[in-house]
Design a protein around this motif. Structure first.
Motif, PDB file in Angstrom:
ATOM      1  N   UNK A 156      38.512  40.563  26.454  1.00  0.00           N
ATOM      2  CA  UNK A 156      37.544  41.170  27.375  1.00  0.00           C
ATOM      3  C   UNK A 156      36.243  40.382  27.369  1.00  0.00           C
ATOM      4  N   UNK A 157      35.739  40.049  28.557  1.00  0.00           N
ATOM      5  CA  UNK A 157      34.480  39.332  28.708  1.00  0.00           C
ATOM      6  C   UNK A 157      33.414  40.315  29.157  1.00  0.00           C
ATOM      7  N   UNK A 158      32.307  40.334  28.449  1.00  0.00           N
ATOM      8  CA  UNK A 158      31.187  41.197  28.841  1.00  0.00           C
ATOM      9  C   UNK A 158      30.371  40.488  29.914  1.00  0.00           C
TER      10      UNK A 158
ATOM     11  N   UNK B  32      32.853  46.890  52.164  1.00  0.00           N
ATOM     12  CA  UNK B  32      33.334  48.273  52.249  1.00  0.00           C
ATOM     13  C   UNK B  32      34.640  48.490  51.511  1.00  0.00           C
ATOM     14  N   UNK B  33      35.644  47.680  51.846  1.00  0.00           N
ATOM     15  CA  UNK B  33      36.941  47.821  51.186  1.00  0.00           C
ATOM     16  C   UNK B  33      36.856  47.462  49.707  1.00  0.00           C
ATOM     17  N   UNK B  34      36.090  46.434  49.392  1.00  0.00           N
ATOM     18  CA  UNK B  34      35.958  46.010  47.996  1.00  0.00           C
ATOM     19  C   UNK B  34      35.334  47.111  47.146  1.00  0.00           C
ATOM     20  N   UNK B  35      34.281  47.717  47.649  1.00  0.00           N
ATOM     21  CA  UNK B  35      33.601  48.744  46.858  1.00  0.00           C
ATOM     22  C   UNK B  35      34.441  50.004  46.716  1.00  0.00           C
ATOM     23  N   UNK B  36      35.242  50.318  47.716  1.00  0.00           N
ATOM     24  CA  UNK B  36      36.185  51.433  47.567  1.00  0.00           C
ATOM     25  C   UNK B  36      37.124  51.139  46.401  1.00  0.00           C
ATOM     26  N   UNK B  37      37.603  49.891  46.343  1.00  0.00           N
ATOM     27  CA  UNK B  37      38.482  49.500  45.244  1.00  0.00           C
ATOM     28  C   UNK B  37      37.827  49.642  43.886  1.00  0.00           C
ATOM     29  N   UNK B  38      36.565  49.265  43.794  1.00  0.00           N
ATOM     30  CA  UNK B  38      35.879  49.360  42.503  1.00  0.00           C
ATOM     31  C   UNK B  38      35.596  50.799  42.112  1.00  0.00           C
ATOM     32  N   UNK B  39      35.090  51.582  43.041  1.00  0.00           N
ATOM     33  CA  UNK B  39      34.683  52.940  42.697  1.00  0.00           C
ATOM     34  C   UNK B  39      35.869  53.886  42.528  1.00  0.00           C
TER      35      UNK B  39
ATOM     36  N   UNK C  10      37.611  42.300  36.052  1.00  0.00           N
ATOM     37  CA  UNK C  10      37.007  43.412  36.795  1.00  0.00           C
ATOM     38  C   UNK C  10      37.844  43.804  38.020  1.00  0.00           C
ATOM     39  N   UNK C  11      38.867  43.001  38.319  1.00  0.00           N
ATOM     40  CA  UNK C  11      39.784  43.251  39.432  1.00  0.00           C
ATOM     41  C   UNK C  11      41.219  43.316  38.906  1.00  0.00           C
ATOM     42  N   UNK C  12      41.395  43.975  37.780  1.00  0.00           N
ATOM     43  CA  UNK C  12      42.683  43.978  37.093  1.00  0.00           C
ATOM     44  C   UNK C  12      43.752  44.770  37.836  1.00  0.00           C
ATOM     45  N   UNK C  13      43.384  45.836  38.474  1.00  0.00           N
ATOM     46  CA  UNK C  13      44.381  46.677  39.153  1.00  0.00           C
ATOM     47  C   UNK C  13      44.807  46.056  40.483  1.00  0.00           C
ATOM     48  N   UNK C  14      46.104  46.028  40.733  1.00  0.00           N
ATOM     49  CA  UNK C  14      46.590  45.467  41.997  1.00  0.00           C
ATOM     50  C   UNK C  14      45.999  46.148  43.231  1.00  0.00           C
ATOM     51  N   UNK C  15      45.746  47.454  43.153  1.00  0.00           N
ATOM     52  CA  UNK C  15      45.172  48.167  44.308  1.00  0.00           C
ATOM     53  C   UNK C  15      43.756  47.688  44.616  1.00  0.00           C
ATOM     54  N   UNK C  16      42.994  47.372  43.594  1.00  0.00           N
ATOM     55  CA  UNK C  16      41.645  46.849  43.802  1.00  0.00           C
ATOM     56  C   UNK C  16      41.710  45.499  44.487  1.00  0.00           C
TER      57      UNK C  16
ATOM     58  N   UNK D  41      34.879  50.831  38.167  1.00  0.00           N
ATOM     59  CA  UNK D  41      33.850  50.007  37.543  1.00  0.00           C
ATOM     60  C   UNK D  41      32.786  49.655  38.586  1.00  0.00           C
ATOM     61  N   UNK D  42      31.776  48.997  38.157  1.00  0.00           N
ATOM     62  CA  UNK D  42      30.663  48.616  39.032  1.00  0.00           C
ATOM     63  C   UNK D  42      30.928  47.215  39.582  1.00  0.00           C
ATOM     64  N   UNK D  43      30.836  47.031  40.908  1.00  0.00           N
ATOM     65  CA  UNK D  43      31.100  45.702  41.469  1.00  0.00           C
ATOM     66  C   UNK D  43      30.203  44.627  40.863  1.00  0.00           C
TER      67      UNK D  43
END
Length: 121
Positions: free
Chosen positions: A118-120, A59-66, A17-23, A71-73
């Motif tokens: 992928x894990x659900x 705050x920063x984490x949710x910006x990364x997710x959205x 769920x945190x696959x992207x380096x920017x996230x 995806x949804x945190x």
């Protein structure tokens, strides 16, 4: 949707769920700020600083997710494990072990997750 029942399985899901380096970078920034605020609060005794902890940490984490991951945190479904995993990911990054953890979770260097792994959540 089945719930994850072991932290080890959750950790792999969390990394996917945190696959992207920017996230991850936004998570590291938020966690670092939260740790800094906590240290200032403890050293200076300014307890009002606790109000900044959720803003910095989430705050920063949710910006990364959205905006980055789209995806949804995991916090919404697994709040305590998610908080623990935030600090674990931050620590593993600092000590240089994230690349291996991401490989074990099926996350490639390009931020893509191997669909077969992928894990659900």
């Amino acid at each position: 949707m089945a719930r994850i029942t072991r932290f080890g399985d959750f950790w792999l899901y969390y990394l996917q769920e945190h696959a992207r380096p920017s996230t991850r970078a936004l998570h590291y920034l938020g966690t670092s700020l939260a740790v800094g605020i906590m240290a200032m609060m403890l050293c200076q005794g300014h307890w009002y600083l606790t109000l900044g902890l959720p803003v910095a940490g989430y705050g920063f984490a949710w910006i990364g997710h959205f905006w980055c991951e789209r995806n949804r945190p995991a916090t919404f479904r697994y709040p305590l494990w998610s908080l623990s995993a935030d600090f674990l990911m931050w620590y593993r990054f600092i000590v240089g072990h994230m690349a291996g953890d991401l490989r074990r979770a099926g996350v490639g260097p390009d931020g893509r997750v191997d669909p077969a792994r992928r894990i659900a959540g």
